[in-house]
Design a protein around this motif. Structure first.
Motif, mmCIF file in Angstrom:
data_model
loop_
_atom_site.group_PDB
_atom_site.id
_atom_site.type_symbol
_atom_site.label_atom_id
_atom_site.label_comp_id
_atom_site.label_asym_id
_atom_site.label_seq_id
_atom_site.Cartn_x
_atom_site.Cartn_y
_atom_site.Cartn_z
ATOM 1 N N ASP A 1 0.863 -1.186 0.000
ATOM 2 C CA ASP A 1 0.000 0.000 0.000
ATOM 3 C C ASP A 1 0.900 1.236 0.000
ATOM 4 N N ARG A 2 1.221 1.732 -1.198
ATOM 5 C CA ARG A 2 2.171 2.852 -1.304
ATOM 6 C C ARG A 2 1.674 4.091 -0.579
ATOM 7 N N ALA A 3 0.385 4.428 -0.695
ATOM 8 C CA ALA A 3 -0.147 5.620 -0.024
ATOM 9 C C ALA A 3 -0.032 5.473 1.492
ATOM 10 N N GLY A 4 -0.389 4.323 2.012
ATOM 11 C CA GLY A 4 -0.283 4.074 3.444
ATOM 12 C C GLY A 4 1.169 4.072 3.908
ATOM 13 N N PHE A 5 2.041 3.487 3.091
ATOM 14 C CA PHE A 5 3.472 3.445 3.413
ATOM 15 C C PHE A 5 4.055 4.851 3.427
ATOM 16 N N ASN A 6 3.701 5.645 2.413
ATOM 17 C CA ASN A 6 4.189 7.025 2.353
ATOM 18 C C ASN A 6 3.745 7.813 3.579
ATOM 19 N N ASP A 7 2.491 7.646 3.976
ATOM 20 C CA ASP A 7 1.976 8.320 5.162
ATOM 21 C C ASP A 7 2.757 7.876 6.405
ATOM 22 N N ALA A 8 2.983 6.573 6.534
ATOM 23 C CA ALA A 8 3.727 6.048 7.683
ATOM 24 C C ALA A 8 5.163 6.569 7.686
ATOM 25 N N CYS A 9 5.780 6.668 6.522
ATOM 26 C CA CYS A 9 7.150 7.209 6.423
ATOM 27 C C CYS A 9 7.194 8.669 6.873
ATOM 28 N N LEU A 10 6.236 9.451 6.416
ATOM 29 C CA LEU A 10 6.197 10.869 6.807
ATOM 30 C C LEU A 10 5.995 11.024 8.308
ATOM 31 N N ARG A 11 5.216 10.149 8.894
ATOM 32 C CA ARG A 11 4.986 10.207 10.343
ATOM 33 C C ARG A 11 6.204 9.726 11.132
ATOM 34 N N LEU A 12 6.949 8.811 10.567
ATOM 35 C CA LEU A 12 8.149 8.290 11.221
ATOM 36 C C LEU A 12 9.332 9.260 11.084
ATOM 37 N N ASN A 13 9.394 9.972 9.982
ATOM 38 C CA ASN A 13 10.527 10.843 9.667
ATOM 39 C C ASN A 13 10.929 11.780 10.816
ATOM 40 N N PRO A 14 9.998 12.489 11.479
ATOM 41 C CA PRO A 14 10.415 13.390 12.558
ATOM 42 C C PRO A 14 11.041 12.674 13.758
ATOM 43 N N HIS A 15 10.850 11.365 13.860
ATOM 44 C CA HIS A 15 11.376 10.605 14.988
ATOM 45 C C HIS A 15 12.687 9.903 14.657
ATOM 46 N N ASN A 16 13.213 10.151 13.477
ATOM 47 C CA ASN A 16 14.483 9.580 13.035
ATOM 48 C C ASN A 16 15.571 10.649 13.159
ATOM 49 N N PRO A 17 16.255 10.744 14.300
ATOM 50 C CA PRO A 17 17.265 11.787 14.435
ATOM 51 C C PRO A 17 18.367 11.623 13.396
ATOM 52 N N LEU A 18 18.728 12.706 12.763
ATOM 53 C CA LEU A 18 19.822 12.794 11.791
ATOM 54 C C LEU A 18 19.549 12.076 10.474
ATOM 55 N N SER A 19 18.376 11.481 10.291
ATOM 56 C CA SER A 19 18.083 10.722 9.073
ATOM 57 C C SER A 19 16.746 11.146 8.483
ATOM 58 N N ASN A 20 16.637 10.968 7.181
ATOM 59 C CA ASN A 20 15.408 11.262 6.457
ATOM 60 C C ASN A 20 15.037 10.055 5.609
ATOM 61 N N ILE A 21 13.751 9.942 5.287
ATOM 62 C CA ILE A 21 13.278 8.887 4.394
ATOM 63 C C ILE A 21 12.839 9.552 3.101
ATOM 64 N N GLY A 22 13.257 8.988 1.984
ATOM 65 C CA GLY A 22 12.889 9.555 0.691
ATOM 66 C C GLY A 22 12.770 8.465 -0.358
ATOM 67 N N ILE A 23 12.413 8.898 -1.555
ATOM 68 C CA ILE A 23 12.307 7.991 -2.701
ATOM 69 C C ILE A 23 13.298 8.472 -3.757
ATOM 70 N N THR A 24 14.021 7.546 -4.326
ATOM 71 C CA THR A 24 14.903 7.853 -5.444
ATOM 72 C C THR A 24 14.628 6.831 -6.538
ATOM 73 N N THR A 25 15.055 7.119 -7.729
ATOM 74 C CA THR A 25 14.861 6.200 -8.841
ATOM 75 C C THR A 25 16.210 5.625 -9.243
ATOM 76 N N VAL A 26 16.273 4.308 -9.294
ATOM 77 C CA VAL A 26 17.468 3.602 -9.744
ATOM 78 C C VAL A 26 17.062 2.833 -10.990
ATOM 79 N N GLY A 27 17.620 3.229 -12.133
ATOM 80 C CA GLY A 27 17.159 2.666 -13.407
ATOM 81 C C GLY A 27 15.738 3.131 -13.629
ATOM 82 N N ASP A 28 14.814 2.201 -13.721
ATOM 83 C CA ASP A 28 13.393 2.526 -13.874
ATOM 84 C C ASP A 28 12.603 2.231 -12.607
ATOM 85 N N GLU A 29 13.304 1.959 -11.508
ATOM 86 C CA GLU A 29 12.634 1.496 -10.298
ATOM 87 C C GLU A 29 12.720 2.530 -9.172
#
Length: 147
Positions: A78-106
């Motif tokens: 569930d990408r939408a649910g996962f994205n929401d969970a990542c955004l909610r987790l992000n402020p609790h990850n000291p010194l780290s961020n969660i993001g999406i990047t593209t490698v090749g076509d993925e």
């Protein structure tokens, strides 16, 4: 080397040599370190103490960039649910961020952090270890979304 890092910017090669030579890295005997040559060289660290987690590190200009793969987007149910969970987790990850990047076509979810290329080696080591800890924590918190 600490004082030198403060007055000069790290290069990827100099950072590789410093990490390879230091005894400051905890569990040094469980670290596999590789310098990956190419147009933009990077350092690959395999951290056995963190389940053989692969972390990439590169110095470029004003920053040192540290990152690792959290999961491939096609592993997420569930990408939408996962994205929401990542955004909610992000402020609790000291010194780290969660993001999406593209490698090749993925699309790939990554955990990353940056710091000044003039940072002391001890700060860079801390960034690597905190990122590894945060990745394990995020994988645990988000496991219900990943197949």
């Amino acid at each position: 080397m600490e004082n030198e890092a403060m007055s000069q910017q790290w290069t990827t090669k100099a950072l590789y040599d410093a990490i390879n030579a230091t005894e400051e890295f905890p569990h040094r005997e469980h670290l596999t370190l590789t310098l990956e040559h190419g147009t933009d060289p990077s350092i690959s660290l395999e951290l056995a103490s963190y389940g053989d987690l692969h972390v990439h590190l590169a110095a470029s200009g004003e920053q040192v960039f540290v990152s690792t793969v959290l999961c491939h987007a096609d592993q997420v149910d569930d990408r939408a649910g996962f994205n929401d969970a990542c955004l909610r987790l992000n402020p609790h990850n000291p010194l780290s961020n969660i993001g999406i990047t593209t490698v090749g076509d993925e699309d790939v979810y990554t955990i990353f952090g940056e710091l000044s290329s003039r940072s002391p080696l001890s700060n860079i080591i801390e960034e690597i270890l905190v990122l590894a800890h945060n990745t394990i924590r995020a994988a645990h918190e988000l496991k219900s979304f990943i197949h």
